[in-house]
Design a protein around this motif. Structure first.
Motif, short mmCIF file in Angstrom:
data_model
loop_
_atom_site.label_atom_id
_atom_site.label_comp_id
_atom_site.label_asym_id
_atom_site.label_seq_id
_atom_site.Cartn_x
_atom_site.Cartn_y
_atom_site.Cartn_z
N MET A 1 0.85 -1.20 0.00
CA MET A 1 0.00 0.00 0.00
C MET A 1 0.89 1.25 0.00
O MET A 1 1.89 1.29 0.71
N SER A 2 0.53 2.26 -0.79
CA SER A 2 1.42 3.42 -0.85
C SER A 2 1.01 4.50 0.16
O SER A 2 -0.13 4.56 0.61
N GLN A 3 1.99 5.33 0.48
CA GLN A 3 1.78 6.39 1.46
C GLN A 3 0.73 7.38 0.98
O GLN A 3 0.73 7.79 -0.18
N ALA A 4 -0.14 7.81 1.91
CA ALA A 4 -1.15 8.81 1.60
C ALA A 4 -0.45 10.14 1.29
O ALA A 4 0.55 10.49 1.92
N LEU A 5 -0.99 10.85 0.31
CA LEU A 5 -0.45 12.15 -0.07
C LEU A 5 -1.41 13.25 0.36
O LEU A 5 -2.62 13.03 0.42
N ARG A 6 -0.85 14.42 0.66
CA ARG A 6 -1.68 15.60 0.99
C ARG A 6 -1.20 16.77 0.15
O ARG A 6 0.01 16.95 -0.07
N ALA A 7 -2.14 17.62 -0.26
CA ALA A 7 -1.78 18.77 -1.10
C ALA A 7 -1.34 19.96 -0.25
O ALA A 7 -1.93 20.25 0.80
N ILE A 8 -0.32 20.65 -0.73
CA ILE A 8 0.10 21.92 -0.13
C ILE A 8 -0.85 22.99 -0.69
O ILE A 8 -0.91 23.19 -1.90
N PRO A 9 -1.62 23.67 0.19
CA PRO A 9 -2.64 24.58 -0.33
C PRO A 9 -2.12 25.67 -1.27
O PRO A 9 -2.78 26.00 -2.25
N SER A 10 -0.92 26.21 -1.00
CA SER A 10 -0.48 27.35 -1.82
C SER A 10 -0.06 26.96 -3.23
O SER A 10 0.10 27.81 -4.09
N SER A 11 0.15 25.65 -3.47
CA SER A 11 0.61 25.24 -4.81
C SER A 11 -0.18 24.07 -5.41
O SER A 11 -0.18 23.88 -6.61
N GLY A 12 -0.79 23.26 -4.53
CA GLY A 12 -1.44 22.04 -5.01
C GLY A 12 -0.49 20.86 -5.10
O GLY A 12 -0.92 19.72 -5.32
N GLU A 13 0.81 21.08 -4.88
CA GLU A 13 1.78 19.97 -4.91
C GLU A 13 1.44 18.95 -3.81
O GLU A 13 1.14 19.34 -2.67
N ALA A 14 1.51 17.67 -4.15
CA ALA A 14 1.19 16.64 -3.16
C ALA A 14 2.47 16.08 -2.55
O ALA A 14 3.43 15.77 -3.25
N ILE A 15 2.47 15.96 -1.21
CA ILE A 15 3.61 15.36 -0.51
C ILE A 15 3.08 14.26 0.41
O ILE A 15 1.93 14.31 0.86
N PRO A 16 3.93 13.25 0.72
CA PRO A 16 3.47 12.21 1.64
C PRO A 16 3.19 12.78 3.02
O PRO A 16 3.91 13.65 3.51
N ALA A 17 2.13 12.29 3.65
CA ALA A 17 1.68 12.82 4.94
C ALA A 17 2.55 12.36 6.11
O ALA A 17 2.44 12.88 7.20
N LEU A 18 3.38 11.37 5.87
CA LEU A 18 4.25 10.87 6.93
C LEU A 18 5.69 11.25 6.62
O LEU A 18 6.26 10.74 5.65
N GLY A 19 6.25 12.16 7.42
CA GLY A 19 7.62 12.62 7.20
C GLY A 19 8.55 12.15 8.31
O GLY A 19 8.21 11.25 9.09
N LEU A 20 9.73 12.77 8.38
CA LEU A 20 10.76 12.34 9.33
C LEU A 20 11.40 13.57 9.99
O LEU A 20 11.91 14.44 9.30
N GLY A 21 11.36 13.61 11.32
CA GLY A 21 12.05 14.66 12.07
C GLY A 21 13.49 14.24 12.32
O GLY A 21 13.82 13.05 12.26
N ILE A 229 -3.57 12.40 14.73
CA ILE A 229 -3.14 13.70 14.18
C ILE A 229 -3.53 13.83 12.71
O ILE A 229 -4.12 14.82 12.28
N LEU A 230 -3.22 12.79 11.94
CA LEU A 230 -3.47 12.86 10.49
C LEU A 230 -4.95 12.96 10.15
O LEU A 230 -5.31 13.40 9.06
N ALA A 231 -5.80 12.54 11.09
CA ALA A 231 -7.24 12.62 10.83
C ALA A 231 -7.75 14.06 10.90
O ALA A 231 -8.88 14.33 10.50
N HIS A 232 -6.94 14.98 11.41
CA HIS A 232 -7.38 16.38 11.41
C HIS A 232 -7.19 16.94 9.99
O HIS A 232 -6.09 16.89 9.44
N PRO A 233 -8.24 17.50 9.42
CA PRO A 233 -8.17 17.91 8.00
C PRO A 233 -7.20 19.05 7.70
O PRO A 233 -6.82 19.24 6.55
N ALA A 234 -6.77 19.79 8.72
CA ALA A 234 -5.82 20.88 8.45
C ALA A 234 -4.38 20.38 8.34
O ALA A 234 -3.51 21.09 7.85
N VAL A 235 -4.13 19.15 8.79
CA VAL A 235 -2.75 18.66 8.86
C VAL A 235 -2.27 18.19 7.49
O VAL A 235 -2.93 17.42 6.81
N THR A 236 -1.10 18.69 7.11
CA THR A 236 -0.52 18.29 5.82
C THR A 236 0.47 17.14 6.00
O THR A 236 0.49 16.20 5.22
N CYS A 237 1.30 17.22 7.05
CA CYS A 237 2.37 16.22 7.22
C CYS A 237 2.80 16.19 8.67
O CYS A 237 2.90 17.23 9.32
#
Ligand SMILES: NC(=O)c1ccc[n+]([C@@H]2O[C@H](COP(=O)([O-])OP(=O)(O)OC[C@H]3O[C@@H](n4cnc5c(N)ncnc54)[C@H](OP(=O)(O)O)[C@@H]3O)[C@@H](O)[C@H]2O)c1
Length: 272
Positions: A1-21, A229-237
């Motif tokens: 299964m592939s990682q869920a993507l979320r759009a960056i509002p200012s551009s529409g570019e999609a990035i994976p919702a799970l990142g790395l600190g 956290i990811l279930a909140h609709p404002a969260v991008t990543c």
């Protein structure tokens, strides 16, 4: 299964919702001692990860990310965020130039003003760098509810691509005003401290996962925290940090499958 993507509002570019600190987890100066971080970064990319967050405040972390990414041949697949953390325009520029070098990019995806330090000065520079194509997005960060009023003022008054803030089951304050505001203003949200620096997982250590966790494709407590956290609709990543492959694999699993609805989110809250 592939990682869920979320759009960056200012551009529409999609990035994976799970990142790395990378705070603490990637602060290793000696190349010979970076084996665990190398394995984590390789596995992160294998599992569909792209977004890595660092800062000049994190000791050797920027250099470790840049060196390891180049060494593994994955630099171009990463979406790299870092920060500026100093006072004054010239020191800010010098620090950003060094970050570009350490992170081995001709440009960086996101540059953020760390903890709002000298924010107006650096935002001017970030705008110029964005116009010049040296960064793709700009933003601001904070790590504590004590900084939320100041974050809110900046979010209301400045055009931002991203805000990075603390939000978790242990620190839910951002959902009162900042997350709705980010949605209204079209600002992407990076979530730091998603496991409250590991404290959330410690709270439930030894306890059995509820059977309904499977209904939202969760097999661990960390995944419940991250999916909440990811279930909140404002969260991008969301950007949990780790230097251990088993934890990385655990966290990445939160980026796939079903998310909790409002009722399931409420049930998760009662567990911690
Ligand atoms: N002001 C700012 O801009 C700011 C402030 C804070 C954080 N940040 C960013 O946000 C990132 C995340 O925040 P954070 O590092 O403070 O805290 P965090 O991601 O909430 O927690 C990291 C801790 O959790 C542990 N951990 C990770 N995955 C785990 C798992 N699956 N099971 C059990 N333990 C696990 C890690 O230990 P192991 O290494 O043992 O896995 C580490 O001690 C930072 O690394 C940084 O990039 C930015």
């Amino acid at each position: 299964m592939s990682q869920a993507l979320r759009a960056i509002p200012s551009s529409g570019e999609a990035i994976p919702a799970l990142g790395l600190g990378t705070w603490q987890a990637f602060d290793v100066a000696a190349p010979a001692r970076r084996g665990p971080q190398r394995d984590v970064l390789r596995r992160f990319v294998e599992l569909g990860g792209r977004v890595v967050d660092s800062s000049p405040m994190y000791g050797a972390a920027e250099g470790a990310v840049g060196d390891l990414a180049a060494d593994l041949g994955v630099r171009d697949s990463l979406w790299v965020a870092t920060k500026v953390w100093t006072t004054g325009a010239a020191p800010g520029v010098a620090q950003m130039e060094r970050s570009l070098q350490l992170l081995r990019g001709k440009r960086l995806d996101l540059l953020q003003v760390h903890n709002l330090v000298d924010v107006q000065t650096h935002l001017k520079t970030l705008r110029a760098w964005k116009d010049g194509g040296r960064i793709r997005y700009l933003g601001v960060t904070h790590y504590s509810a004590s900084g939320h009023d100041a974050l809110e003022r900046i979010m209301r008054s400045e055009p931002l691509d991203f805000v990075q803030l603390n939000y978790s089951l242990a620190e839910p304050e951002a959902e009162r005003r900042l997350l709705p505001l980010a949605r209204d203003r079209g600002i992407a949200v990076l979530v730091n401290r998603p496991l409250a620096q590991g404290a959330l997982v410690s709270r439930v250590r030894g306890r059995t996962l509820p059977s309904w966790a499977g209904e939202i494709d969760c097999t661990s407590w960390a995944q419940l925290c991250l999916k909440w956290i990811l279930a909140h609709p404002a969260v991008t990543c969301v950007i949990p940090a780790t230097s251990r492959v088993p934890h990385l694999e655990d966290n990445m699993q939160a980026g796939v499958g079903r998310l909790p609805d409002a009722a399931a989110r409420e049930r998760i809250t009662t567990l911690f």
